[in-house]
Structure formats: C-alpha cells, structure tokens
Scaffold this motif. Structure first.
Motif, short mmCIF file in Angstrom:
data_model
loop_
_atom_site.label_atom_id
_atom_site.label_comp_id
_atom_site.label_asym_id
_atom_site.label_seq_id
_atom_site.Cartn_x
_atom_site.Cartn_y
_atom_site.Cartn_z
N ARG A 151 -3.02 0.47 -3.81
CA ARG A 151 -2.33 -1.06 -3.52
C ARG A 151 -1.88 -1.33 -4.74
NH1 ARG A 151 -5.00 -6.59 -3.72
NH2 ARG A 151 -7.02 -5.32 -3.95
N VAL B 88 -2.60 13.39 2.98
CA VAL B 88 -2.21 11.75 3.80
C VAL B 88 -0.39 11.76 3.62
CG1 VAL B 88 -4.03 10.48 2.31
CG2 VAL B 88 -1.49 10.93 0.75
N TRP C 201 1.04 -0.81 -0.18
CA TRP C 201 0.03 0.39 -0.09
C TRP C 201 0.80 1.38 0.02
CZ3 TRP C 201 -4.71 -1.45 -0.35
CH2 TRP C 201 -6.10 -2.54 0.54
N CYS D 234 2.13 5.32 6.57
CA CYS D 234 0.99 4.23 6.52
C CYS D 234 1.59 3.04 7.20
CB CYS D 234 0.10 3.98 5.17
SG CYS D 234 1.51 2.78 3.97
N VAL E 10 -4.07 5.24 7.91
CA VAL E 10 -2.68 6.38 7.10
C VAL E 10 -3.33 8.01 8.52
CG1 VAL E 10 -2.56 7.85 4.92
CG2 VAL E 10 -4.24 5.71 4.65
N THR F 74 1.20 5.85 -0.53
CA THR F 74 -0.09 7.35 -0.48
C THR F 74 0.69 8.02 -1.35
OG1 THR F 74 0.50 7.94 1.45
CG2 THR F 74 -1.52 6.52 1.90
N ARG G 67 -4.22 9.69 -2.27
CA ARG G 67 -4.94 8.33 -2.79
C ARG G 67 -3.82 7.56 -1.80
NH1 ARG G 67 -3.33 8.56 -9.02
NH2 ARG G 67 -1.04 9.06 -7.87
N LEU G 68 -4.77 6.49 -1.36
CA LEU G 68 -4.53 5.32 -0.65
C LEU G 68 -4.70 3.96 -2.44
CD1 LEU G 68 -3.09 3.37 1.07
CD2 LEU G 68 -5.33 3.45 1.60
#
Length: 364
Positions: free
Chosen positions: A254, A273, A241, A276, A285, A243, A251-252
């Motif tokens: 993956r 952000v 993950w 995390c 986050v 950010t 945004r996050l």
C-alpha cells in the motif's frame, strides 16, 4: 475503471514493512462497504444462439479469448474491455449483443507485441474521458523493451513511456489512472532483482506519470524493489494498492498519499498474486496459482489489514489473472488457463463475480 485522486504523493525512495503473515483465513468473511448482504447480480445478457464457445457458467461474459489480459469494466454495467496477451488484440465485450458465442467480442484495437517468454500485451486501461475520446492505453512488450502506449482512433500506438527493461521473464506490468491527469505504472524486474533496487532503472518500480501524453515523459519513482508485477488498484481514500511476487513471498503493498509504502500482507506460500480491486473496506486480489480470489478486510481508521485474507471461489474458474471494479459492487476478472494452466474448451474467459462470496446468479 475506478478513478481515485492520489494527491500529495512523494517521489523517491519508499519505506517498506516486510512483516510476514499467515496466508489465508479458513472461510470468507468480508462484505465490502456499501454492498448489501444479498448477492449482487452480473449484468443481464440477451439470449444467444448456441455455439462452440458457449459456456454454461452464468457468470461468464466472454469466452474463447486467447490468453485474456487487461480487463476493464465500463460504467454501464453491460460492456467491458479485454485484451489478448499473445495477439495484441483488444476487444469490446458487449453482453447485450445477441450474436452467437463468441461473436459479441468486437475488436477495437491491436498492437504489435513480442509475446516470447511472458511478454506481450500485458495490461489495458481506458482514458478517464473514454466516452468522449475513446483512447486506450496498454502496457506491452516490444522487440526492444516494455512500454506504455496510447492507442487512438487511427489505431496507431504512440509511446507514453519507453525503455522499461525486458527479458524472458519478469515482463508483467500494470497501468491505471489515479486521477484525470495522473497515471501509475507497475513494472516487473525484467528477471533482474538488482535492477528493481536500482533507482536509475525503470524495472521493478511503481511509477507515476503526470499528464501522460505521447512524448518524452520522465516518471516519478513511487516504490522500488518490485519482483514479478501483479496489479495496481487505487481506492477512493487516496491509497494505491499493488501486488507483486518475490522469491520470499507474494505481497500486497500500500502506498499512502504521503508517499509511505508498507507491505499490507505477505503470502509465503506463493499463491500467484495478480490483478486487484480496492474498495472502501476491502482489497480483492486475483490468484493464479491458488486459482481463486483473496478478499482482505481493510480496517477503517488505520487502513491496515490485520486478519488473514479469505480465499474465495477456489477452483471455480481455474487461474485468475486480471481484475477490475464494476458497477454495483461486482468484480470483472479474467482467467489465465491458456498460459500456464489447464484450459477448458471455452477458456480463456471473463467472469463477473460478487465479492461477497455468495456465488453469483448470472446473466440471463
């Protein structure tokens, strides 16, 4: 430091899903897998004499840090590592040291950095075999570039990867091991979104370095189009993950073991952000501008985030920056109030908090 094997990652261009979502749920609802409903307790600390950096908050384990960055929690639950953006200093946090505040911070390294703009010492991580080799890895800004270096017992930084573009802005980056012989590096766009989309540039990328030893390393590009880099956090399922902040939304994202990249969540309101932490069924986050920590529930089978993340601890410590997983389900996080915030007399700080939203109880 959390290690997860990310086998089978595919280099090259990644696929993005840019679906937008509402920013937050109204209240915290997430309990990480394996964490009991009772609130986990931060590490017990020895009583210290009062001093100018004494903080009354029982969750604080380090105070008066000069622009804290690069937090790492060690497996013993009582020690950690934190860096200083502008000075390039790296400290061991020892919650068992009975000395007065803040003298339980023991300097264990320093690198020369260019701290102009948003550059400097930007992240720190440890060797997967740190207990044996005591090797530190840092993402730093120099006079000519951003780079990742390794710092050994002699204190000399040796380059792992160089030539990451630098500018007045967009220098933020993050570095983490995902296996004993694999490192991932999240780089900012260096103030140039075009470079982030350019496969020939190291700016604005998620990179993988195999066997990260000093020398001429050629990283694999796992994802492109990164804006202002936040943090990167692998989980035990093999997902990575990460950010970032873009003009459209924070945004996050993956990265799955098969090399697919999707946007797991968008925040159009730009909460800032940052670092995390990924667990079995959650991603936490840190938020700088929202001054809190968001908890996103990850669905067990799809590994998707389908409900808006809950914003925890808002305004309790000010701007949160880096985050790292600690033992017993706890999260170690740093504040970023001296750089762009409104610092208290004891900022910047490292706090040990519960991801359950229960408040904490603190070091005794």
């Amino acid at each position: 430091m959390c290690l997860a094997v990310a086998a089978g990652l595919l280099a090259g261009c990644a696929r993005f899903d840019e679906s937008a979502n509402d920013p937050f749920t109204p209240a915290p609802t997430v309990r990480p897998e394996g964490v009991e409903p009772s609130t986990p307790q931060p590490p017990p600390t020895k009583k210290r004499p009062p001093g100018p950096c004494e903080d009354p908050d029982p969750t604080v384990v380090a105070s008066c840090v000069n622009e804290a960055t690069g937090v790492v929690a060690l497996p013993d639950g009582t020690t950690g590592v934190v860096g200083e953006r502008a000075t390039g200093k790296i400290f061991l946090i020892d919650t068992q040291d009975p000395g007065p505040w803040p003298y339980y911070l023991k300097q264990i390294g320093q690198v020369d950095v260019d701290s102009s703009g948003d550059g400097g010492l930007l992240d720190v991580t440890l060797s997967p075999t740190y207990s044996q080799d005591h090797l530190l890895y840092a993402y730093i800004t120099t006079g000519s570039d951003n780079r990742v270096v390794r710092i050994g017992s002699d204190g000399t930084p040796k380059p792992i990867i160089t030539g990451i573009p630098k500018s007045d802005t967009g220098n933020r980056g993050s570095v983490e091991f995902v296996a004993a012989d694999k490192m991932v590096v999240l780089t900012g766009d260096g103030g140039d979104p075009g470079a982030a989309a350019d496969q020939g540039s190291l700016a604005g990328k998620l990179l993988r370095i195999n066997n990260p030893i000093p020398g001429n390393n050629s990283p694999d590009v796992l994802a492109s189009g990164i804006g202002t880099a936040g943090g990167v956090c692998p989980d035990a399922q093999g997902d990575i993950w990460f950010t970032d902040r873009t003009p459209v939304a924070d945004r996050l994202q993956r990265l799955t073991p098969d090399g697919t990249v999707t946007t797991a969540w968008n925040w159009p309101d730009h909460p800032g952000v940052a670092g995390c932490v990924a667990g079995g069924d959650f991603v936490a986050v840190a938020m700088s501008d929202a001054k809190g920590m968001a908890m996103a529930k990850v669905e067990k089978d799809s590994r998707a985030i389908t409900t808006a993340p809950a914003l925890l601890y808002q305004d309790k410590w000010g701007r949160l920056n880096d985050a790292a997983p600690g033992p017993n389900g706890l999260i170690w996080a740093s504040t970023s109030n001296k750089f762009g915030g409104q610092p208290t007399p004891t900022d910047d700080r490292v706090v040990v908090i519960s991801p359950t939203g229960g408040g904490g109880g603190g070091p005794d």
